[in-house]
Design a protein around this motif. Structure first.
Motif, PDB file in Angstrom:
ATOM      1  N   GLY A  10      67.559 -20.012  84.441  1.00 18.85           N
ATOM      2  CA  GLY A  10      67.693 -21.158  85.326  1.00 18.85           C
ATOM      3  C   GLY A  10      68.292 -22.380  84.666  1.00 18.85           C
ATOM      4  N   GLN A  11      68.221 -22.439  83.357  1.00 15.32           N
ATOM      5  CA  GLN A  11      68.799 -23.582  82.637  1.00 15.32           C
ATOM      6  C   GLN A  11      70.128 -23.239  81.939  1.00 15.32           C
ATOM      7  N   ALA A  12      70.674 -22.067  82.230  1.00 16.85           N
ATOM      8  CA  ALA A  12      71.919 -21.665  81.576  1.00 16.85           C
ATOM      9  C   ALA A  12      73.063 -22.626  81.904  1.00 16.85           C
ATOM     10  N   TRP A  13      72.957 -23.308  83.059  1.00 17.22           N
ATOM     11  CA  TRP A  13      74.022 -24.243  83.430  1.00 17.22           C
ATOM     12  C   TRP A  13      74.176 -25.351  82.389  1.00 17.22           C
ATOM     13  N   LEU A  14      73.081 -25.657  81.682  1.00 13.49           N
ATOM     14  CA  LEU A  14      73.169 -26.688  80.641  1.00 13.49           C
ATOM     15  C   LEU A  14      74.135 -26.283  79.529  1.00 13.49           C
ATOM     16  N   ILE A  15      74.179 -24.996  79.220  1.00 13.48           N
ATOM     17  CA  ILE A  15      75.093 -24.519  78.177  1.00 13.48           C
ATOM     18  C   ILE A  15      76.534 -24.740  78.618  1.00 13.48           C
ATOM     19  N   PHE A  16      76.821 -24.481  79.911  1.00 14.99           N
ATOM     20  CA  PHE A  16      78.175 -24.716  80.419  1.00 14.99           C
ATOM     21  C   PHE A  16      78.520 -26.200  80.386  1.00 14.99           C
TER      22      PHE A  16
END
Length: 402
Positions: free
Chosen positions: A91-97
């Motif tokens: 759910g927090q993978a968007w932070l990596i992008f």
């Protein structure tokens, strides 16, 4: 001046190490979180996509004090990296992008900022040497940093890599603060020199900058275009394991280190245009050698291509630094980066499609394109320089210079 030269090489080492380590780990981390190789590959796109906005981002460097802006960008990058501590699941993978995109923006601003600051820190005669040393330092980190980042990730996870990658921009900001610059005030660009057209007209309106940048753009684009073909040569034609690609990468990296160390002397004797031509020809020879059916020649070709590629890049950067008005150096430097690296966005997928025709046709096509670019630049009429001088209100330099 030696002190400043050492500081800029140290900056390149620290910046290159942190970015190389984090760029690889971002993809691995995303893959572990999501299980999607496609999403993992998109982290790389987030890093490179902002280069297309280079002309507009570079304008900031001409309107604001350059050193404070570059320092602020490094500190902002460190703060952005620390937000990755919030990543706990898919759910927090968007932070990596998001952080990868911040990395991409910072690349554009910092690369253009360094290019613009160097002429204020070093005499013109030293620019070629220092640009070459910086190139060797960056290539050297690419041999070590990805392995170190992956090892640190395997040992303590992504947060350990975040700590390392966030600490390095802070150190870089401190080094920037200690660089001794001359006291020449930064003159803001006039209204007619603002916008995309002004950067393009300065960059390509004179042979001294246009030729090296075009040659670098062609060589860098062809390096991406031939990537899939080299994979096929190794795995299908030579019937070698995929791990042999690591040997080729290391061989090209070694060639790049050597090329960066000697390019300064060549620039002093041949000038950016001559070095750009030599680098493009060497890269073409390297492409041809890597298509031959004998692995020692393939390795030798990787070394030769590794020498030639940084020659084209260093020649272009040095030409921009020495032939661009100070008030436009940030914008023109960023525009040059876009011109040189932007074509990779198309070259890589085109090369992946072309490999369906066989491994060697893309390599031969790359050789032909490189040779065509050299022939075209050598026959460019000199009147373009005179027109550019009139356009920018400057006298045409004497024939013996640049």
């Amino acid at each position: 001046m030696r002190r400043n030269a050492g500081l800029f090489v140290a900056i390149s080492l620290l910046s290159g190490f942190g970015s190389s380590a984090m760029s690889l780990v971002a993809g691995i981390w995303t893959l572990d979180l999501t299980g999607s190789t496609g999403l993992a590959a998109l982290t790389g796109l987030c890093v490179y996509a902002p280069v297309l906005a280079g002309p507009w981002l570079g304008g900031l460097l001409d309107r604001a004090p350059r050193r404070p802006l570059v320092i602020a960008v490094n500190l902002g990058l460190a703060a952005a990296l620390l937000t990755l501590f919030a990543v706990r699941g898919p759910g927090q993978a968007w932070l990596i992008f998001a952080v990868s995109a911040v990395y991409g923006v910072s690349y554009v601003l910092i690369d253009a900022g360094e290019t613009a600051l160097l002429p204020s820190a070093l005499p013109p005669a030293q620019l070629g040497d220092v640009n070459g040393w910086r190139s060797s330092a960056q290539e050297g980190t690419k041999l070590v940093a990805p392995l170190a980042g992956a090892g640190l990730y395997a040992w303590h996870g992504g947060r350990a890599v975040v700590v390392l990658s966030a600490a390095l921009p802070i150190l870089v900001a401190i080094l920037y603060a200690t660089v001794r610059l001359n006291r020449t005030p930064q003159v803001p660009p006039t209204r007619r020199h603002r916008g995309l057209r002004s950067g393009l007209s300065v960059l390509f309106g004179q042979r001294a900058t246009g030729v090296p940048v075009v040659l670098a753009a062609v060589s860098i684009a062809m390096s991406g275009f031939t990537t899939a073909a080299i994979y096929t040569i190794v795995t299908t034609d030579l019937r070698l394991p995929t791990t042999f690609l690591g040997v080729l990468t290391s061989a090209q990296g070694a060639g790049s280190i050597i090329g960066g160390l000697i390019v300064g002397r060549l620039l002093a004797g041949r000038g950016p245009g001559g070095v750009g031509v030599a680098g493009t020809l060497l890269f073409a020879v390297g492409c041809l050698a890597r298509g031959l059916p004998w692995w020692p020649v393939t390795v030798a070709g990787a070394v030769v291509a590794g020498v030639g590629l940084p020659w084209t890049l260093v020649a272009a950067v040095t030409a921009v630094q020495t032939h661009t008005p100070s008030a436009l150096l940030g914008r023109v430097s960023a525009t040059a980066n876009t011109a040189m690296f932007g074509p990779l966005v198309l070259a890589i997928p085109l090369g992946s499609a072309a490999v369906h025709l066989g491994a060697r046709p893309p390599l031969v096509a790359a050789v032909v394109i490189c040779l065509t670019a050299v022939a075209a630049t050598l026959h460019r009429p000199p009147d373009a320089d005179r027109e550019a001088a009139v356009l920018h209100g400057r006298r045409r330099p004497a024939r013996g210079r640049g």
